[in-house]
Design an enzyme around this catalytic site. Structure first.
Site, short mmCIF file in Angstrom:
data_model
loop_
_atom_site.label_atom_id
_atom_site.label_comp_id
_atom_site.label_asym_id
_atom_site.label_seq_id
_atom_site.Cartn_x
_atom_site.Cartn_y
_atom_site.Cartn_z
N ASP A 8 0.85 -1.20 0.00
CA ASP A 8 0.00 0.00 0.00
C ASP A 8 0.89 1.25 0.00
O ASP A 8 2.11 1.17 -0.16
CB ASP A 8 -1.01 -0.03 1.15
CG ASP A 8 -0.40 0.18 2.53
OD1 ASP A 8 0.85 0.34 2.63
OD2 ASP A 8 -1.15 0.19 3.52
N CYS A 65 2.66 -3.65 4.04
CA CYS A 65 1.86 -2.47 4.36
C CYS A 65 2.49 -1.88 5.63
O CYS A 65 3.67 -2.10 5.88
CB CYS A 65 0.37 -2.78 4.50
SG CYS A 65 -0.09 -3.89 5.85
N THR A 67 1.92 -2.52 8.84
CA THR A 67 2.26 -3.59 9.79
C THR A 67 2.45 -4.94 9.10
O THR A 67 2.97 -5.87 9.73
CB THR A 67 1.11 -3.78 10.80
OG1 THR A 67 -0.08 -4.10 10.06
CG2 THR A 67 0.88 -2.52 11.63
N HIS A 98 7.73 -25.20 7.60
CA HIS A 98 6.67 -25.93 8.31
C HIS A 98 5.25 -25.61 7.81
O HIS A 98 4.40 -26.50 7.78
CB HIS A 98 6.73 -25.61 9.81
CG HIS A 98 7.92 -26.21 10.48
ND1 HIS A 98 8.09 -26.21 11.85
CD2 HIS A 98 9.03 -26.82 9.98
CE1 HIS A 98 9.24 -26.80 12.17
NE2 HIS A 98 9.84 -27.17 11.04
N HIS A 133 4.22 -32.13 8.50
CA HIS A 133 3.60 -30.81 8.34
C HIS A 133 2.45 -30.84 7.34
O HIS A 133 1.54 -30.02 7.41
CB HIS A 133 4.64 -29.77 7.91
CG HIS A 133 5.79 -29.66 8.87
ND1 HIS A 133 5.61 -29.23 10.16
CD2 HIS A 133 7.09 -29.98 8.74
CE1 HIS A 133 6.77 -29.27 10.79
NE2 HIS A 133 7.70 -29.72 9.96
C1 RB5 Z 1 -2.45 2.28 6.52
O1 RB5 Z 1 -2.55 3.44 7.28
C2 RB5 Z 1 -2.28 1.09 7.43
O2 RB5 Z 1 -3.47 0.83 8.09
C3 RB5 Z 1 -1.84 -0.12 6.63
O3 RB5 Z 1 -0.63 0.16 6.00
C4 RB5 Z 1 -1.59 -1.39 7.41
O4 RB5 Z 1 -0.75 -1.20 8.48
C5 RB5 Z 1 -2.79 -2.17 7.79
O5 RB5 Z 1 -2.72 -3.28 8.33
#
Ligand code: RB5
Length: 148
Positions: A8, A65, A67, A98, A133
């Site tokens: 993203d 993204c 996280t 695994h 597995h």
């Molecule tokens: C975008 O602001 C953020 O929500 C996205 O990059 C991500 O971390 C979502 O899981």
């Protein structure tokens, strides 16, 4: 190896870095975007990369993204996808060995470039071990098919 990559708006810089890093190692990286800082919706890119992996167009996928979580959740809704969020190289290796993960995800706001390089290296260089597995992977597939 032919690898799908998607991200993203938060992760454009990290995507470009990892693309350059893996291209220099001889991999073919297919970019599914996004490529601008304009705010966008990560499920679009999670789905594109998941489709490329499930169709066989690409062998494995990389999703990034903020996280790594949202984009992996989206990818995991595509049948046949096992997308794992990993913030460390050990987990990245083990999720291939695994879990037979076919997409690695991580957060551009969580790991730095050097750690991200190690994560993709471990993921791409590891091999699925099969054996005991496979029973568990088959159970995950059964859940996906509504058979369990
Ligand atoms: C975008 O602001 C953020 O929500 C996205 O990059 C991500 O971390 C979502 O899981």
């Amino acid at each position: 190896m032919k690898i799908a990559i998607g991200n993203d708006h938060v992760a454009v810089g990290m995507k470009n870095h990892i693309t350059e890093y893996l291209t220099a190692k001889g991999h073919e990286i297919i970019n599914f975007g996004t490529d601008t800082a304009e705010r966008c919706d990560y499920p679009i890119y999670g789905k594109k990369v998941a489709d490329a992996v499930v169709s066989g167009e690409c062998e494995l996928g990389i999703l990034i993204c903020g996280t790594g979580i949202g984009i992996s959740l989206a990818a995991n809704k595509v049948k046949g996808i096992r997308a794992a969020v990993c913030s460390d190289p050990y987990s990245a290796r083990l999720t291939r060995q695994h879990n037979n993960a076919n997409i690695i995800a991580f957060g551009a706001r969580v790991v730095g470039e050097a750690t991200a390089e190690m994560i993709v290296d471990e993921f791409l260089n590891a091999e699925y071990e099969g054996g005991r597995h496979q029973t568990r992977i088959d159970m995950i597939s059964a859940i996906e098919q509504g058979e369990m």
